[in-house]
Design a protein around this motif. Structure first.
Motif, mmCIF file in Angstrom:
data_model
loop_
_atom_site.group_PDB
_atom_site.id
_atom_site.type_symbol
_atom_site.label_atom_id
_atom_site.label_comp_id
_atom_site.label_asym_id
_atom_site.label_seq_id
_atom_site.Cartn_x
_atom_site.Cartn_y
_atom_site.Cartn_z
ATOM 1 N N LYS A 11 0.853 -1.204 0.000
ATOM 2 C CA LYS A 11 0.000 0.000 0.000
ATOM 3 C C LYS A 11 0.889 1.256 0.000
ATOM 4 O O LYS A 11 1.951 1.241 -0.615
ATOM 5 C CB LYS A 11 -0.953 -0.023 1.193
ATOM 6 N N HIS A 97 -8.566 -3.373 -5.997
ATOM 7 C CA HIS A 97 -8.520 -3.431 -4.529
ATOM 8 C C HIS A 97 -9.656 -2.574 -3.968
ATOM 9 O O HIS A 97 -9.968 -1.516 -4.511
ATOM 10 C CB HIS A 97 -7.161 -2.928 -4.030
ATOM 11 N N GLU A 169 -11.090 -10.685 -1.155
ATOM 12 C CA GLU A 169 -10.742 -9.948 0.049
ATOM 13 C C GLU A 169 -12.006 -9.327 0.649
ATOM 14 O O GLU A 169 -12.448 -8.264 0.191
ATOM 15 C CB GLU A 169 -9.769 -8.818 -0.287
ATOM 16 N N GLY A 175 -7.239 -5.165 7.049
ATOM 17 C CA GLY A 175 -6.620 -4.234 7.982
ATOM 18 C C GLY A 175 -7.346 -4.127 9.310
ATOM 19 O O GLY A 175 -7.064 -3.234 10.113
ATOM 20 N N GLY A 214 -7.052 -10.558 3.756
ATOM 21 C CA GLY A 214 -7.789 -9.924 4.855
ATOM 22 C C GLY A 214 -7.239 -10.391 6.190
ATOM 23 O O GLY A 214 -7.595 -11.454 6.674
ATOM 24 N N SER A 215 -6.317 -9.585 6.738
ATOM 25 C CA SER A 215 -5.721 -9.882 8.051
ATOM 26 C C SER A 215 -5.104 -11.274 8.125
ATOM 27 O O SER A 215 -5.156 -11.930 9.166
ATOM 28 C CB SER A 215 -6.757 -9.680 9.173
ATOM 29 N N LEU A 234 -3.196 -12.634 -0.448
ATOM 30 C CA LEU A 234 -2.778 -11.254 -0.701
ATOM 31 C C LEU A 234 -2.652 -10.640 0.688
ATOM 32 O O LEU A 234 -3.626 -10.598 1.442
ATOM 33 C CB LEU A 234 -3.810 -10.524 -1.577
ATOM 34 N N GLY A 236 -1.542 -7.661 3.313
ATOM 35 C CA GLY A 236 -1.291 -6.230 3.510
ATOM 36 C C GLY A 236 -0.308 -6.006 4.643
ATOM 37 O O GLY A 236 0.906 -6.131 4.469
ATOM 38 N N GLY A 237 -0.836 -5.711 5.831
ATOM 39 C CA GLY A 237 -0.002 -5.341 6.985
ATOM 40 C C GLY A 237 1.162 -6.285 7.235
ATOM 41 O O GLY A 237 2.293 -5.829 7.471
HETATM 42 C C1 PEP Z 1 -4.977 -5.941 1.587
HETATM 43 O O1 PEP Z 1 -5.128 -4.747 1.702
HETATM 44 O O2 PEP Z 1 -4.877 -6.436 0.452
HETATM 45 C C2 PEP Z 1 -4.933 -6.756 2.798
HETATM 46 C C3 PEP Z 1 -5.203 -8.030 2.696
HETATM 47 O O3 PEP Z 1 -4.610 -6.114 3.947
HETATM 48 P P1 PEP Z 1 -4.390 -6.782 5.401
HETATM 49 O O4 PEP Z 1 -3.618 -8.034 5.219
HETATM 50 O O5 PEP Z 1 -3.647 -5.738 6.178
HETATM 51 O O6 PEP Z 1 -5.756 -7.041 5.952
#
Ligand code: PEP
Length: 252
Positions: A11, A97, A169, A175, A214-215, A234, A236-237
């Protein structure tokens, strides 16, 4: 056999130097002990792509942009075209996204143009779909995701569709620290695979990599990835810490 993919989505995080350090750390660990049969992708800010491509072994790690322009080129100040992304050595583009749909008004019409340009330039779209919390609570998530796919990537030919990666997602899990349960994720990914089979045939469905996002973190990746229709994540954090991202890659 369809590919397992673990893709990071950085991101709008890291400056160039931090990003290169992160990429080098992932590269080093993947070279040493990263799961050999997992495709690893780093989704970096545009400004970082060339440096990250130079910093990693691109035979082992792919680089993605997180977006591209909906036009091929021209007077679109501030935009970065798919051809420009391709010229950096990146191989993937994250498209659709939920943050881009929600904050930047990306509609199916816009996404159709971006997917087409990405494919025309020989890049692989990682195409995101997923419902918001109110839709999940109303129990209409399947219809919602089906429409998202029907309005966009289901317009492709079977040949083009077979080049893309899908990422489911759920927005309520992105997040938030709330992960979809392994059952919820498997159920939706199996549903999506069924839709692909109906539209493009069983062989295409069997070969399509469908990711969960997703997390996802080192604690839950193992349970999620153990499901038959979940072909990776996929992230993110957790992709911002080399150690966590590596642990997710090695969850396979
Ligand atoms: C994302 O934004 O693609 C994602 C999965 O974020 P997170 O892992 O932080 O939930």
């Amino acid at each position: 056999m369809r590919k397992k993919v673990v893709a990071g989505n950085w991101k709008c995080n890291t400056n160039l130097q931090e990003g290169v350090e992160l990429a080098k750390a992932v590269n080093e660990a993947v070279a040493k002990d990263g799961a050999k049969d997992v495709v690893v992708v780093l989704g970096t800010p545009f400004t970082h792509i060339t440096s990250v491509v130079d910093a990693v072994d691109t035979n082992r790690i792919g680089v993605a942009s997180q977006n591209c322009a909906a036009e091929a080129k021209g007077a679109y100040t501030g935009e970065v075209s798919a051809a420009m992304v391709k010229s950096t050595g990146a191989e993937y583009v994250i498209l659709g996204h939920s943050e881009r749909r929600e904050y930047y008004g990306e509609t199916s019409e816009i996404l159709n143009k971006k997917v087409a340009l990405t494919l025309e330039n020989g890049l692989t779209p990682i195409y995101c779909c997923g419902e918001a919390l109110d839709i999940r609570e109303a129990g209409t998530q399947n219809d919602f995701v089906k429409t998202q796919l029907e309005e966009t990537v289901f317009n492709l030919s079977a040949e083009d569709f077979s080049k893309i990666i899908i990422a489911y997602e759920p927005i309520w899990a992105i997040g938030t620290g709330v992960t979809a349960s392994s059952e919820q994720a498997q159920e939706m990914l199996a549903f999506i695979r069924g839709l692909i089979a109906d539209k493009f045939g069983a062989a295409v469905a069997e070969e399509t990599s469908i990711l969960y996002g997703g997390s996802c973190n080192p604690k839950n990746a193992n349970e999620l990835f153990a499901n038959p229709d979940i072909d990776g994540g996929l992230i993110g954090g957790a992709s911002l810490k080399a150690e966590d991202f590596l642990a997710i890659i090695n969850a396979y």
